[in-house]
Scaffold this active site. Structure first.
Site, short mmCIF file in Angstrom:
data_model
loop_
_atom_site.label_atom_id
_atom_site.label_comp_id
_atom_site.label_asym_id
_atom_site.label_seq_id
_atom_site.Cartn_x
_atom_site.Cartn_y
_atom_site.Cartn_z
N LYS A 13 15.95 8.48 -31.24
CA LYS A 13 15.14 8.17 -32.43
C LYS A 13 14.70 9.45 -33.14
O LYS A 13 14.82 9.56 -34.36
CB LYS A 13 13.89 7.36 -32.05
CG LYS A 13 14.18 6.06 -31.33
CD LYS A 13 12.92 5.24 -31.09
CE LYS A 13 11.90 5.88 -30.16
NZ LYS A 13 12.35 6.02 -28.76
N ARG A 90 4.29 0.78 -30.48
CA ARG A 90 4.86 0.63 -29.14
C ARG A 90 4.27 -0.57 -28.42
O ARG A 90 4.65 -0.82 -27.26
CB ARG A 90 4.58 1.89 -28.32
CG ARG A 90 5.77 2.85 -28.18
CD ARG A 90 5.25 4.06 -27.46
NE ARG A 90 6.23 4.86 -26.78
CZ ARG A 90 6.74 5.99 -27.27
NH1 ARG A 90 6.45 6.39 -28.48
NH2 ARG A 90 7.54 6.72 -26.52
N ARG A 124 17.67 16.49 -21.16
CA ARG A 124 17.02 16.94 -22.40
C ARG A 124 16.20 18.22 -22.16
O ARG A 124 15.51 18.34 -21.17
CB ARG A 124 16.11 15.83 -22.94
CG ARG A 124 15.39 16.24 -24.21
CD ARG A 124 14.96 15.06 -25.02
NE ARG A 124 13.84 14.32 -24.44
CZ ARG A 124 13.30 13.26 -25.01
NH1 ARG A 124 13.79 12.79 -26.16
NH2 ARG A 124 12.30 12.64 -24.44
N ARG A 157 10.45 18.70 -20.74
CA ARG A 157 9.14 18.06 -20.91
C ARG A 157 8.68 17.50 -19.57
O ARG A 157 9.50 16.98 -18.81
CB ARG A 157 9.25 16.91 -21.92
CG ARG A 157 9.14 17.35 -23.34
CD ARG A 157 9.57 16.28 -24.33
NE ARG A 157 9.00 14.95 -24.09
CZ ARG A 157 9.16 13.92 -24.93
NH1 ARG A 157 9.85 14.07 -26.05
NH2 ARG A 157 8.64 12.74 -24.66
N ARG A 168 8.24 5.59 -17.79
CA ARG A 168 8.36 5.35 -19.23
C ARG A 168 9.29 4.17 -19.51
O ARG A 168 9.05 3.40 -20.44
CB ARG A 168 8.88 6.61 -19.93
CG ARG A 168 7.80 7.69 -20.05
CD ARG A 168 8.40 9.04 -20.34
NE ARG A 168 8.92 9.15 -21.68
CZ ARG A 168 9.88 9.99 -22.04
NH1 ARG A 168 10.43 10.79 -21.15
NH2 ARG A 168 10.28 10.06 -23.28
P1 AMP Z 1 7.78 10.14 -27.36
O1 AMP Z 1 7.92 11.55 -27.79
O2 AMP Z 1 7.91 9.15 -28.51
O3 AMP Z 1 8.67 9.78 -26.19
O4 AMP Z 1 6.26 9.96 -26.86
C1 AMP Z 1 5.77 10.73 -25.79
C2 AMP Z 1 4.53 10.09 -25.21
O5 AMP Z 1 3.48 10.02 -26.21
C3 AMP Z 1 4.66 8.65 -24.73
O6 AMP Z 1 5.24 8.58 -23.43
C4 AMP Z 1 3.20 8.20 -24.75
O7 AMP Z 1 2.48 8.77 -23.66
C5 AMP Z 1 2.69 8.85 -26.02
N1 AMP Z 1 2.90 7.97 -27.19
C6 AMP Z 1 3.75 8.21 -28.24
N2 AMP Z 1 3.71 7.21 -29.13
C7 AMP Z 1 2.82 6.31 -28.63
C8 AMP Z 1 2.35 5.05 -29.07
N3 AMP Z 1 2.81 4.48 -30.22
N4 AMP Z 1 1.42 4.40 -28.31
C9 AMP Z 1 0.96 4.96 -27.19
N5 AMP Z 1 1.38 6.13 -26.68
C10 AMP Z 1 2.30 6.81 -27.39
#
Ligand code: AMP
Length: 210
Positions: A13, A90, A124, A157, A168
């Site tokens: 994404k 989410r 990654r 990360r 996740r």
């Molecule tokens: P991402 O980079 O999109 O994989 O997001 C990394 C982390 O940020 C996720 O595993 C959550 O801990 C937090 N996070 C990102 N977006 C959201 C969301 N919409 N709601 C809750 N937590 C989020």
């Protein structure tokens, strides 16, 4: 054009959003990036969410919704033709909240098998300061372990380590996957095959948006 990019972690994404934002003249808003930048800058929000991100859990809805709402009110949105929300909503509660302050044109559902997700996430690597992402096999940097532009060391990360990845994926299945039906019923959902190369995925995205 206001878009949501929906899909499991590792589906690409962020990579596609970074390319599509220029092609569509819209703003790319990644909630994950916003949280990570708060953590890096040691803000109050950053302190609250640091452990949550490291484990791969979700930040509480209220905190996340308030952050997105404030972001959508920033000036750059007025100059552009819309936005891509990458990683938001989410949960169904976040989607309901979003509906009260913005209107979507489409929700792009990135479809990818669990096997492929695991391969992508474990390989990654990211540059901490630029946020640029690589993959040790599929998208390696020019010099091993170094960012192409700044030469800084690439890191993995915390939430791309095996235990957090599995968490996740479970969180995605339980809290986020129900949004597929939620948006399908509203007639907004567009499925996209995310297993192809980034350029191919971008091209199919641009085609379906026409
Ligand atoms: P991402 O980079 O999109 O994989 O997001 C990394 C982390 O940020 C996720 O595993 C959550 O801990 C937090 N996070 C990102 N977006 C959201 C969301 N919409 N709601 C809750 N937590 C989020």
């Amino acid at each position: 054009m206001n878009l949501v990019f929906l899909g499991p972690p590792g589906a690409g994404k962020g990579t596609i959003a970074a390319k599509a934002k220029d092609a569509l003249n819209i703003v790319h808003i990644s909630t994950g990036d916003l949280f990570r930048s708060n953590i890096k800058n040691e803000t109050e929000l950053g302190k609250v969410v640091k452990e949550i991100l490291a484990k791969g859990d979700l930040v509480p809805d209220e905190v996340t919704v308030n952050m997105v709402k404030a972001r959508l009110e920033e000036d750059d949105l007025k100059e552009k033709a819309g936005y891509i929300l990458d990683g938001f909503p989410r949960t169904v509660a976040q989607a309901d909240a979003l509906e009260t302050f913005s209107k979507l044109d489409a929700v792009i559902n990135f479809v990818l098998s669990e096997e492929e997700i695991l391969k992508r996430l474990s390989g990654r690597r990211v540059c901490k300061s630029t946020g640029r992402t690589y993959h040790i096999i599929y998208n390696p940097p020019k010099v091993e372990g170094r960012d192409d532009e700044t030469g800084e060391e690439l890191i993995q990360r915390d939430d791309d380590k095996e235990e957090a990845i599995l968490n996740r994926l479970q969180v995605y299945q339980k809290s986020t996957a129900p949004l597929i039906e939620y948006y399908r019923q509203k007639g907004l959902l567009v499925d996209i095959d995310a297993s192809k190369s980034p350029d191919e995925v971008l091209q199919s995205l641009l085609k379906v948006l026409k």
